[in-house]
Scaffold this active site. Structure first.
Site, PDB file in Angstrom:
ATOM      1  N   SER A   1      44.420  32.438  17.968  1.00  0.00           N
ATOM      2  CA  SER A   1      45.809  32.897  18.017  1.00  0.00           C
ATOM      3  C   SER A   1      46.701  32.036  18.892  1.00  0.00           C
ATOM      4  O   SER A   1      47.911  32.237  18.912  1.00  0.00           O
ATOM      5  CB  SER A   1      45.859  34.340  18.525  1.00  0.00           C
ATOM      6  OG  SER A   1      45.388  34.402  19.855  1.00  0.00           O
TER       7      SER A   1
ATOM      8  N   LYS B   1      49.132  42.392  23.328  1.00  0.00           N
ATOM      9  CA  LYS B   1      49.788  41.140  23.726  1.00  0.00           C
ATOM     10  C   LYS B   1      51.258  41.361  24.072  1.00  0.00           C
ATOM     11  O   LYS B   1      51.771  40.790  25.043  1.00  0.00           O
ATOM     12  CB  LYS B   1      49.657  40.107  22.601  1.00  0.00           C
ATOM     13  CG  LYS B   1      48.226  39.656  22.345  1.00  0.00           C
ATOM     14  CD  LYS B   1      48.153  38.680  21.181  1.00  0.00           C
ATOM     15  CE  LYS B   1      46.720  38.228  20.945  1.00  0.00           C
ATOM     16  NZ  LYS B   1      46.612  37.294  19.801  1.00  0.00           N
TER      17      LYS B   1
END
Length: 821
Positions: free
Chosen positions: A683, A726
């Site tokens: 990611s 996140k």
């Protein structure tokens, strides 16, 4: 000095002295005295009449008849006469309480009693972790010593455990111990609290060793005394009892008692047959045989198991929802799933279905949710901590062929619960390991499978036990370490971290009240305003849960409690400006702008088992041969993402304004700080590419921007997992804008509304969109996506404007979670 002292013609303050033959008075303690000499009697009567205090000083030699100034020790204690009784023989009995410690400078007055010029000696108290450790150790040693003294009142142990002041603790213990006068005087003269505690610890340890030795000697002698007489007496008693009950054989009496317990246990038919078979064996085995104790222990376990004991479920949906709301703030989706689970069980008259597994960072309330479920259902709650378990026998038990065999934790928990349908929480299931002793996760497969646990067989009992009535709830911090078969048997319920607003509400509704009660404070004595709580959240904790937040609040309240103990009228009103006085300097700072103030630095987002976080990716170049250096403990997947980003940028070097041989003549070094922390996952692909482009184009990245997404060789941005965690980590770090893959846009529904309202989110399809947002201009041409026509030319596809169906949204969400970093 605080004492009220006598004044002579020169206006010099004098303190009357009362010599003590074989005693020492400590501050904040009391001592009974018998005053028999005329100077002492005159001093006590005059002090009572004028309301003055006196000085109590120990004699160097207790046998001194007519003491003078040279016979006195130089350090004593100022005392207040609390009570006095005159005895018919002319002497005085009084109780004196100690105040402060003084040093004699000179003794100008000798008649009618000695009086001295003195100087107060305050305590030298320096707070430190070592002092706290010595405080606790000293209190523990004294409590242990009291345990060996049956004549000592139990209130003394409670008093010691309730003393928070180090000086008061040393004085109390020193006045209560059996010490020589010289040792007492040495403790009084030592004004440094740490040194005094160390001396007292040595004295207390020595005294404890003597007492323990005496206790051991007395116990040994008592066991050896009259052994034959005691055995004879007991045998006569046993014989009388057996005759009274009509039982002549003690083994037969024990067998009859076990048979009665087996009949009362309401065992299943096959279990009862096994119990009767073992009971018959027991009746034929001599009591002196080792096999006798093995069989007896086995039968004891069988009769103690709750074969037919249930607790009646009292499932009321409104009450259950109220309990969950009272115990936990927010977590609406989790609460709804629990309510649905209870509602189905109420309609079916039986709770069954998938095993619930709460997954999330530490401190978000996973364990307490299990307690709330048990409370809402009216069931018993038992908790098994399987973190670090590596032996399969811990779950299934040991076979009876081994010495010291015992059942596994599942059977022991059911025995402790006393019912066969408790709420059983298996805590930290992700931390179960495996080694040469077996795989405990494989042993849990049968336990947590609703289709198999109807006949769970523990190795020790070796009999089937129905676990289908047990409501299992599991907790974990991450799913990666849980085996796929075990994960397939559980329904995963994700608990992400809390927002700042949610932490504020949790602190106001739960934590403040809990910590006030824990520290003996009232609401009016300790208050934290909202701004102070927010400052603790942002500057002292920065965690996904609230465990450290509760710990910091407890630290503040303990310091307030200490001040109130010293000054009863003190009231703690904590504001952001006064937090430094209680928690020292802030531990976290907003360093995003400082870290991204240079070219070649981009901010990425990371998912960790303890919540989301940000990471800075730094890139630099140097003359070389085209090598790529990656540092920061990067995993293989993250290294491949960096290589993919380099390959894409090399294919677009002309669009970036670079010479064709730039990458052949320069080495690139990509570093992710916090090098001691392992990092992996795809990611960070677009963040790696953005960091490299920032260096190559000499353009700084927007400091308020963070990004997440996987990059391909064609420049496309693929979805990732853990978006909510996140985003919360970025919010805690002060980020205001986030770039995310377009296919993750649907996951923003899971982000709390107050976060979505205060942050901006930009969905991107290609790396060109990322560069547009990061640098303010498009640096590379977007890749043309489409299908070939009849001539082989690529026909661009129009982006669909149709509404995404709910089932497609669910598929995208599942795909994103599978790509979690």
């Amino acid at each position: 000095m605080a004492a009220r002292l006598e004044k002579i013609e020169k206006k010099v303050e004098l303190l009357g002295l009362l010599p003590l033959q074989d005693a020492v008075l400590f501050p904040n303690t009391v001592i009974p005295l018998a005053v028999v000499k005329k100077p002492g009697i005159a001093l006590v009567e005059e002090a009572l009449r004028d309301g003055r205090q006196i000085g109590l000083v120990a004699l160097k030699d207790k046998d001194t008849e007519d003491p003078g100034p040279d016979d006195l020790r130089r350090v004593g204690t100022v005392g207040t006469i609390q009570r006095m009784i005159k005895v018919p023989d002319g002497t005085i009995r009084c109780i004196v309480g100690g105040n402060s410690v003084f040093r004699i400078d000179s003794v100008p007055q000798l008649e009618p009693y000695m009086a001295a010029l003195v100087t107060e000696l305050p305590d030298d108290l320096r707070q430190s972790e070592e002092l706290v450790a010595m405080h606790r150790n000293l209190a523990a040693l004294f409590s242990k010593l009291i345990g060996y003294l049956p004549q000592a009142p139990r209130e003394m142990e409670m008093e010691v455990n309730n003393i928070n002041d180090a000086n008061l603790l040393t004085y109390f213990i020193a006045s209560s111990m059996r010490l020589e006068t010289a040792d007492r005087q040495a403790l009084l003269e030592e004004r440094n609290t740490g040194k005094r505690m160390r001396k007292l610890t040595m004295m207390l340890t020595k005294e404890l060793e003597v007492v323990e030795l005496g206790h051991k000697i007395q116990s040994d002698i008592q066991r050896e005394m009259e052994k034959n007489q005691r055995e004879f007496y007991l045998r006569q008693q046993l014989r009388a009892i057996q005759e009274e009950l009509g039982e002549s054989d003690p083994q037969q009496a024990e067998t009859n008692e076990l048979r009665k317990k087996i009949d009362e246990a309401e065992m299943p038919e096959d279990v009862k047959k096994a119990a009767d078979r073992e009971l018959d064996r027991l009746s034929k085995v001599p009591q002196a045989s080792p096999e006798y104790s093995v069989i007896r222990t086995y039968l004891d376990w069988l009769v103690q198991m709750p074969w037919a004991k249930y607790t009646t479920d009292a499932i009321d949906i409104a009450t259950a929802r109220g309990i969950l709301d009272d115990d936990h703030y927010d977590l609406d989706k989790v609460k709804d799933r629990i309510i649905e689970y209870l509602a189905v069980g109420k309609l079916k008259k039986r709770l069954s279905g998938p095993i619930l597994c709460f997954v999330g960072p530490p401190g978000v309330g996973k364990t307490s949710l299990g307690q709330s479920i048990a409370k809402a259902m009216g069931r018993k709650f038992v908790r098994l901590s399987v973190g670090g378990v590596r032996d399969e026998a811990e779950i299934r038990g040991h076979r009876r062929t081994y010495i010291g065999a015992m059942p596994g934790t599942i059977v022991r928990a059911l025995r402790d619960a006393g019912t066969r349908n408790p709420v059983m929480m298996i805590d930290e299931i992700d931390k179960v390991g495996s080694d040469f002793r077996g795989d405990p996760q494989s042993a849990l497969l049968e336990v947590l499978d609703p289709e198999q646990n109807k006949s769970f067989r523990d190795h020790y009992l070796d009999l089937p036990f129905d676990l289908s009535s047990v409501l299992f709830v599991c907790t974990a911090n991450q799913l990666d370490t849980i085996s796929s078969p075990l994960r397939d048997r559980m329904e995963i319920i994700q608990l992400a971290g809390y927002t700042e607003y949610e932490k504020l509400q949790i602190a106001k509704r739960y934590l403040l009240k809990k910590q006030r009660e824990a520290n003996g404070l009232r609401d009016s004595q300790a208050q934290l305003d909202d701004a102070a709580i927010r400052a603790i959240i942002n500057d002292y904790t920065r965690e996904a849960g609230v465990r450290n937040l509760e710990r910091e609040i407890g630290t503040i309240f303990r310091k307030i409690a200490r001040k109130i103990a010293e000054t009863p009228r003190f009231k703690g009103r904590i504001k952001p400006a006064t937090l430094v006085d209680y928690l020292s300097k802030p531990r976290f700072y907003n360093e995003v702008k400082k870290r991204t103030a240079h070219v070649g630095v981009a901010t990425g987002l990371a998912w960790t088992p303890v919540g989301g976080d940000i990471m800075f990716i730094e890139t630099t170049a140097m003359p070389g041969t085209g090598k790529l250096v990656l540092t920061g403990q990067l995993g293989d997947v993250m290294k491949e993402s960096a290589q993919a980003a380099i390959s894409f940028l090399r294919s677009r070097s002309s669009e970036l304004g670079l010479s064709d041989d730039y990458f052949q003549k320069h080495d690139l070094h990509v570093h992710v700080p916090a090098g001691a922390v392992p990092k992996d996952g795809p990611s960070a692909g677009i963040a790696l590419a953005t960091s490299i482009v920032s260096l190559l184009t000499n353009i700084k990245v927007d400091p308020n921007l963070a990004m997440t997404g996987e990059i391909t060789l064609t420049g496309q941005v693929l979805p990732i997992g853990g978006l909510k965690e996140k985003v919360l980590g970025a919010k805690r770090a002060g980020i205001s804008k986030i770039l995310l893959p377009r296919r993750n846009e649907i996951d923003l529904d899971d982000v709390p509304k107050e976060i979505r309202d205060t942050m901006s989110f930009v969905a991107v399809d290609e790396i060109s969109d990322v560069f547009q947002q990061a640098f303010g201009k498009r640096l590379v041409t977007p890749v043309t996506l489409g299908v070939p026509d009849a001539k082989g030319n690529v026909v661009p596809m129009r982006r669909s404007t149709k509404r995404v169906l709910p089932e497609r949204k669910a598929q995208r969400r599942v795909a994103g979670r599978r790509n979690r970093s």
